[in-house]
Design a protein around this motif. Structure first.
Motif, PDB file in Angstrom:
ATOM      1  N   ARG A 168      -5.951   0.063   8.338  1.00 58.14           N
ATOM      2  CA  ARG A 168      -5.507   0.003   6.947  1.00 58.14           C
ATOM      3  C   ARG A 168      -6.047  -1.262   6.286  1.00 58.14           C
ATOM      4  N   PHE A 169      -6.589  -1.090   5.101  1.00 57.60           N
ATOM      5  CA  PHE A 169      -7.002  -2.223   4.270  1.00 57.60           C
ATOM      6  C   PHE A 169      -6.591  -1.901   2.843  1.00 57.60           C
ATOM      7  N   SER A 170      -5.672  -2.679   2.276  1.00 64.13           N
ATOM      8  CA  SER A 170      -5.210  -2.405   0.932  1.00 64.13           C
ATOM      9  C   SER A 170      -4.929  -3.711   0.206  1.00 64.13           C
ATOM     10  N   THR A 171      -5.027  -3.656  -1.104  1.00 63.55           N
ATOM     11  CA  THR A 171      -4.791  -4.831  -1.932  1.00 63.55           C
ATOM     12  C   THR A 171      -4.045  -4.410  -3.194  1.00 63.55           C
ATOM     13  N   GLY A 172      -3.328  -5.366  -3.813  1.00 62.08           N
ATOM     14  CA  GLY A 172      -2.571  -5.034  -5.009  1.00 62.08           C
ATOM     15  C   GLY A 172      -1.749  -6.204  -5.497  1.00 62.08           C
ATOM     16  N   TYR A 173      -0.536  -5.901  -5.983  1.00 61.02           N
ATOM     17  CA  TYR A 173       0.310  -6.924  -6.618  1.00 61.02           C
ATOM     18  C   TYR A 173       1.738  -6.769  -6.130  1.00 61.02           C
ATOM     19  N   ILE A 196       2.901  -2.958  -5.077  1.00 57.86           N
ATOM     20  CA  ILE A 196       2.051  -1.813  -5.378  1.00 57.86           C
ATOM     21  C   ILE A 196       0.637  -2.160  -4.924  1.00 57.86           C
ATOM     22  N   GLN A 197       0.105  -1.389  -4.019  1.00 51.30           N
ATOM     23  CA  GLN A 197      -1.231  -1.646  -3.495  1.00 51.30           C
ATOM     24  C   GLN A 197      -2.048  -0.357  -3.507  1.00 51.30           C
ATOM     25  N   PHE A 198      -3.333  -0.507  -3.431  1.00 49.82           N
ATOM     26  CA  PHE A 198      -4.211   0.656  -3.356  1.00 49.82           C
ATOM     27  C   PHE A 198      -5.290   0.384  -2.324  1.00 49.82           C
ATOM     28  N   ASN A 199      -5.811   1.458  -1.802  1.00 41.95           N
ATOM     29  CA  ASN A 199      -6.929   1.368  -0.882  1.00 41.95           C
ATOM     30  C   ASN A 199      -8.203   1.277  -1.719  1.00 41.95           C
ATOM     31  N   PRO A 200      -8.923   0.159  -1.660  1.00 38.42           N
ATOM     32  CA  PRO A 200     -10.113   0.026  -2.511  1.00 38.42           C
ATOM     33  C   PRO A 200     -11.270   0.918  -2.096  1.00 38.42           C
ATOM     34  N   LEU A 201     -11.061   1.774  -1.103  1.00 36.71           N
ATOM     35  CA  LEU A 201     -12.122   2.670  -0.647  1.00 36.71           C
ATOM     36  C   LEU A 201     -12.227   3.893  -1.545  1.00 36.71           C
ATOM     37  N   LEU A 202     -12.200   3.671  -2.854  1.00 35.37           N
ATOM     38  CA  LEU A 202     -12.399   4.757  -3.800  1.00 35.37           C
ATOM     39  C   LEU A 202     -13.866   5.140  -3.860  1.00 35.37           C
ATOM     40  N   TYR A 242      -0.378  -7.155   8.988  1.00 31.07           N
ATOM     41  CA  TYR A 242       0.056  -8.409   8.352  1.00 31.07           C
ATOM     42  C   TYR A 242      -0.223  -8.312   6.856  1.00 31.07           C
ATOM     43  N   GLU A 243       0.724  -8.814   6.059  1.00 32.07           N
ATOM     44  CA  GLU A 243       0.563  -8.813   4.605  1.00 32.07           C
ATOM     45  C   GLU A 243       0.627 -10.230   4.064  1.00 32.07           C
ATOM     46  N   TRP A 244      -0.374 -10.579   3.258  1.00 29.55           N
ATOM     47  CA  TRP A 244      -0.417 -11.874   2.601  1.00 29.55           C
ATOM     48  C   TRP A 244      -0.046 -11.707   1.128  1.00 29.55           C
ATOM     49  N   ILE A 245       0.754 -12.638   0.588  1.00 31.85           N
ATOM     50  CA  ILE A 245       1.085 -12.650  -0.835  1.00 31.85           C
ATOM     51  C   ILE A 245       0.847 -14.060  -1.366  1.00 31.85           C
ATOM     52  N   TRP A 246      -0.011 -14.166  -2.388  1.00 29.43           N
ATOM     53  CA  TRP A 246      -0.304 -15.466  -2.976  1.00 29.43           C
ATOM     54  C   TRP A 246       0.633 -15.763  -4.144  1.00 29.43           C
ATOM     55  N   LYS A 247       0.552 -16.958  -4.690  1.00 32.16           N
ATOM     56  CA  LYS A 247       1.505 -17.435  -5.692  1.00 32.16           C
ATOM     57  C   LYS A 247       1.608 -16.538  -6.907  1.00 32.16           C
ATOM     58  N   LYS A 248       0.496 -15.995  -7.377  1.00 31.70           N
ATOM     59  CA  LYS A 248       0.518 -15.168  -8.583  1.00 31.70           C
ATOM     60  C   LYS A 248       0.803 -13.696  -8.297  1.00 31.70           C
ATOM     61  N   GLY A 249       1.174 -13.386  -7.057  1.00 38.97           N
ATOM     62  CA  GLY A 249       1.559 -12.027  -6.724  1.00 38.97           C
ATOM     63  C   GLY A 249       0.473 -11.180  -6.099  1.00 38.97           C
ATOM     64  N   LEU A 250      -0.763 -11.661  -6.082  1.00 41.17           N
ATOM     65  CA  LEU A 250      -1.842 -10.914  -5.456  1.00 41.17           C
ATOM     66  C   LEU A 250      -1.551 -10.754  -3.971  1.00 41.17           C
TER      67      LEU A 250
END
Length: 219
Positions: free
Chosen positions: A212-217, A25-31, A155-163
């Protein structure tokens, strides 16, 4: 009994360690207000003094949520409802405002050529369907169907805690039905056009460039 609990706990920990993320689940932080370049809106830096019209704000508000489900290691289902609202719009004589707004539903598939699930490089294609509308002083004066497509590489990055973080680049083409999404503004004796919020047109290409720039979990 204690040994059984310890064994069960060990199995759960091992399973979680080896587990791969299936959902994202990600969102575009350009709110917050985004630059006009993204919205593809024209700004009249030297408005006609007689007509008193100008773009009162070079910003728009963008809100979208992106859902991903890993069908397998190579294909991911992508769903994204999106909302865009022009913050300022065309201001006439300081009182009348024309604004462009849109509600769109974007869905499609992401292809991971290296079989990395939700992680890594992807190629995507997304049909777009939605509703666009032009308002005058907050009242809808014309609406129409948005329909088109987007293609993207990223490209999508996923870190250990799910970020997770996604960066992408691609093209899009959005058309409106009816084909003339515009209204006549009698205050300035001109036509107000609806703009494509999802890309910017460069060099009069037959399509628009987008990022596209998005971040989430991911879990």
């Amino acid at each position: 009994m204690k040994k059984s609990y310890i064994l069960l706990l060990s199995v759960i920990l091992i399973a979680n360690t080896n587990a791969e993320e299936n959902f994202s689940i990600q969102f575009n932080p350009l709110l917050f207000p985004t630059l006009t370049l993204i919205c593809n809106m024209d700004i009249d830096f030297m408005p006609d003094e007689d007509k008193g019209s100008e773009r009162s704000s070079p910003f728009c508000f963008v809100a979208d949520v992106q859902f991903q489900y890993a069908i397998n290691k190579k294909f991911t289902l992508f769903i994204s409802p999106s909302f865009v609202r022009e913050a300022g719009g065309l201001e006439i004589n300081g009182t009348t405002h024309y604004r462009n707004n849109g509600l769109d539903f974007i869905t499609g598939l992401l292809y991971r050529p290296y079989g990395t699930g939700l992680r890594g490089m992807y190629l995507g294609i997304f049909p777009v369907i939605g509703w666009g509308y032009i308002t005058r002083d907050e009242k809808i004066i014309k609406d129409f169907l948005n329909i088109g497509y987007m293609t993207e590489i990223g490209y999508e990055w996923i870190w250990k805690k799910g970020l997770s973080l996604t960066l992408g680049f691609g093209i899009c083409k959005i058309r409106q039905i009816p084909s003339s999404p515009s209204v006549f503004a009698p205050e300035i004796d001109e036509i107000v056009e609806y703009e494509n919020f999802w890309g910017v047109n460069l060099w009069e290409l037959p399509f628009d460039i987008r990022m596209r720039f998005s971040t989430g979990y991911s879990f």
